[in-house]
Design a protein around this motif. Structure first.
Motif, mmCIF file in Angstrom:
data_model
loop_
_atom_site.group_PDB
_atom_site.id
_atom_site.type_symbol
_atom_site.label_atom_id
_atom_site.label_comp_id
_atom_site.label_asym_id
_atom_site.label_seq_id
_atom_site.Cartn_x
_atom_site.Cartn_y
_atom_site.Cartn_z
ATOM 1 N N VAL A 131 47.148 16.102 33.655
ATOM 2 C CA VAL A 131 46.442 15.711 32.718
ATOM 3 C C VAL A 131 45.631 16.595 32.664
ATOM 4 C CG1 VAL A 131 45.020 13.726 31.641
ATOM 5 C CG2 VAL A 131 46.989 12.906 33.086
ATOM 6 N N ILE A 180 50.329 15.049 29.943
ATOM 7 C CA ILE A 180 49.220 15.311 29.323
ATOM 8 C C ILE A 180 47.627 15.970 28.401
ATOM 9 C CG2 ILE A 180 48.243 12.867 28.185
ATOM 10 C CD1 ILE A 180 49.852 11.445 29.984
ATOM 11 N N LYS A 221 41.884 18.147 30.449
ATOM 12 C CA LYS A 221 41.236 17.877 29.573
ATOM 13 C C LYS A 221 40.235 18.451 29.091
ATOM 14 C CE LYS A 221 40.123 14.887 33.137
ATOM 15 N NZ LYS A 221 39.259 14.099 34.521
ATOM 16 N N ILE A 232 45.314 13.478 21.358
ATOM 17 C CA ILE A 232 45.689 13.284 22.369
ATOM 18 C C ILE A 232 47.320 13.823 22.381
ATOM 19 C CG2 ILE A 232 46.408 11.233 22.310
ATOM 20 C CD1 ILE A 232 46.611 10.733 24.568
ATOM 21 N N LYS A 248 40.030 4.807 30.883
ATOM 22 C CA LYS A 248 41.360 4.405 30.860
ATOM 23 C C LYS A 248 41.930 5.403 31.875
ATOM 24 C CE LYS A 248 40.711 1.341 27.380
ATOM 25 N NZ LYS A 248 40.999 0.576 28.335
ATOM 26 N N LEU A 249 42.110 7.225 31.970
ATOM 27 C CA LEU A 249 42.546 7.343 32.924
ATOM 28 C C LEU A 249 42.854 7.289 34.192
ATOM 29 C CD1 LEU A 249 41.691 11.272 31.592
ATOM 30 C CD2 LEU A 249 44.470 9.928 31.174
ATOM 31 N N PHE A 256 47.320 5.525 25.026
ATOM 32 C CA PHE A 256 48.067 6.688 26.376
ATOM 33 C C PHE A 256 49.072 5.166 26.596
ATOM 34 C CE2 PHE A 256 44.042 7.796 26.887
ATOM 35 C CZ PHE A 256 43.608 9.271 27.195
ATOM 36 N N VAL A 287 43.958 15.761 26.842
ATOM 37 C CA VAL A 287 43.415 15.155 25.797
ATOM 38 C C VAL A 287 42.055 16.271 25.382
ATOM 39 C CG1 VAL A 287 41.652 13.653 26.368
ATOM 40 C CG2 VAL A 287 44.152 13.076 27.279
ATOM 41 N N ASN A 330 51.743 15.041 24.385
ATOM 42 C CA ASN A 330 51.827 14.875 26.219
ATOM 43 C C ASN A 330 54.026 15.261 25.380
ATOM 44 O OD1 ASN A 330 52.784 12.285 23.968
ATOM 45 N ND2 ASN A 330 54.085 12.098 24.661
ATOM 46 N N ILE A 384 37.572 7.544 27.327
ATOM 47 C CA ILE A 384 39.027 8.037 28.182
ATOM 48 C C ILE A 384 38.911 8.641 29.658
ATOM 49 C CG2 ILE A 384 40.054 10.035 27.987
ATOM 50 C CD1 ILE A 384 39.119 10.607 25.330
ATOM 51 N N LEU A 414 43.219 2.939 22.642
ATOM 52 C CA LEU A 414 43.005 4.052 23.570
ATOM 53 C C LEU A 414 44.416 3.423 24.410
ATOM 54 C CD1 LEU A 414 39.470 5.082 24.637
ATOM 55 C CD2 LEU A 414 41.218 6.347 23.130
ATOM 56 N N ASN A 415 44.128 1.942 24.566
ATOM 57 C CA ASN A 415 45.015 1.637 25.602
ATOM 58 C C ASN A 415 46.929 2.265 24.381
ATOM 59 O OD1 ASN A 415 44.433 0.724 27.464
ATOM 60 N ND2 ASN A 415 43.749 -1.308 26.660
#
Length: 419
Positions: A308, A346, A310, A357, A293-294, A333, A348, A359, A290, A329-330
């Motif tokens: 974000v 967002i 976390k 996740i 990805k962020l 997100f 997580v 938002n 993760i 994950l793509n």
């Protein structure tokens, strides 16, 4: 309510109704027969008295007999025909009154009319009726209990193949290999049902395979012409001789080609996942993945000024294909960013057994019935192809996860729970 429960209730009520009617009818019929027998005995006594008078020309002496009484009363004339009646009277030294069956008739002796009364006690008959009624009631009760037990036990066994078939159908998934196994039974109706379901599932599986093959082939074959068209569009866009309207038209066509290419790739990905082409599984550190990805989405997140939050447990890992983990994950997100608003949030969270996740976004819940369907309209706007969440659900399913959607605190929450 289950079918055999409803049947048992109807059968029980019908049985009780029939038995009660039968018991009542039997009671009154038996009472009639027993009283009729007493009446016959009284007639015999009348015949004996009349025979005695005819032979000796005087009334027979009154002899006290248990449960029977005879009396004579002189009258001036004949009173009519004989008559039967049921009365209560005291029997001997007993203080309580008992039921007696009584016969009154008139007889002439030496020119004098007498009213003769012959009575017989119904105590024995009444006791017999009560005993028979009690035995009948106990018999009916036992028959009802036995009937109820037989219905529950026998019907449960009779319907067991039906519930086995339901269990097999519930475990059947069209996209997976294998067909539901139905047991052969000794009941023709269940065998016909199983054969029909077997044929229906086989036909559905074949249709599904044909559709999947068509989707895979079409998606695969579209890649080459789409790549050629995209390259030609690139050349056209770079042409300096294009007018502004022509440039806008080419740009719109290029975006449409890009969307079609993503759509084709998404369908091809789904087909590969369903065909089990991602069987290589390794332990994935979810929190680390993760964070990567962020970083990848960092510029887009900053451009929309999204904050974000976390809450990651670095010790959590899940067995998963690395490529599918990236795809999962793509998509999550991408959705969280695309459908968020500027200055949104967002969140997580990674804990043991749960990845979530959430938002900010449209201030209304999405249609859960269509959310994870392919091309399902969820009420969100954007340039998505309608396959992102379908891919998420498919990846989660083959990775031993269950995808859930919730809307609360003005946020859209997507949870993946370890089964």
């Amino acid at each position: 309510m289950k079918l055999f429960t409803r049947y048992s209730r109807i059968n029980l009520l019908a049985t009780v109704f029939v038995f009660l009617l039968s018991g009542i009818a039997f009671y009154f019929l038996l009472q009639y027969v027993l009283i009729d027998q007493v009446d016959e005995d009284l007639k015999i006594e009348q015949n004996e008295i009349e025979s005695y008078v005819g032979k000796y020309q005087h009334l027979p002496e009154v002899i006290t007999v248990k449960d029977q009484r005879i009396s004579y009363l002189a009258t001036g004339k004949a009173g009519g025909r004989r008559a039967f009646s049921t009365i209560r009277m005291t029997d001997g030294n007993k203080k309580e009154k008992e039921l007696f069956r009584q016969l009154n008739f008139f007889i002439r002796v030496d020119g004098q009319w007498y009213k003769a009364t012959v009575s017989k006690s119904l105590e024995g008959t009444d006791d017999m009726l009560q005993s028979i009624a009690t035995i009948t009631f106990i018999t009916i009760l036992l028959m009802l209990i036995v009937s109820l037990l037989i219905n529950r036990i026998v019907l449960r066994r009779l319907w067991k193949p039906f519930y086995d078939t339901l269990t097999a159908m519930r475990s059947f998934e069209l996209g997976k290999k294998g067909h539901p196994e139905f047991q052969t039974t000794g009941i023709d109706e269940f065998n016909v049902m199983n054969d029909t379901l077997r044929q229906a599932t086989e036909k559905a599986y074949q249709d599904y395979q044909h559709l999947k093959e068509f989707t895979e082939n079409a998606s695969h074959e579209l890649q080459t012409p789409l790549a050629i068209i995209r390259s030609k569009m690139d050349v056209l866009i770079q042409d300096e001789h294009l007018s502004e309207p022509q440039s806008r038209a080419v740009q719109a066509a290029y975006e449409a080609i890009q969307r079609m290419s993503r759509l084709s790739q998404g369908l091809l990905l789904l087909t590969k996942i369903e065909n089990g082409q991602y069987n290589d599984v390794t332990s994935i550190g979810l929190s680390q993945k993760i964070k990567e990805k962020l970083l990848q989405f960092g510029e887009i997140i900053e451009s929309k000024k999204i904050s974000v939050i976390k809450d990651l447990d670095d010790t959590v890992s899940i067995p998963m294909n690395p490529a599918l983990a990236d795809i999962l994950l793509n998509n999550l997100f991408s959705n969280a960013i695309r459908y968020n608003f500027a200055g949104g949030k967002i969140n997580v969270r990674v804990k043991t057994g749960v990845f979530e996740i959430s938002n900010t976004g449209p201030d209304m819940p999405l249609d859960e019935q269509r959310l994870f369907r392919r091309f399902g309209k969820t009420g969100q706007t954007g340039d998505g192809i309608g396959l992102g969440l379908a891919i998420v659900q498919q990846v989660a399913a083959i990775s031993g996860l269950t995808a859930h959607y919730l809307y609360y605190d003005q946020q859209h929450h997507f949870k993946l729970i370890n089964n």
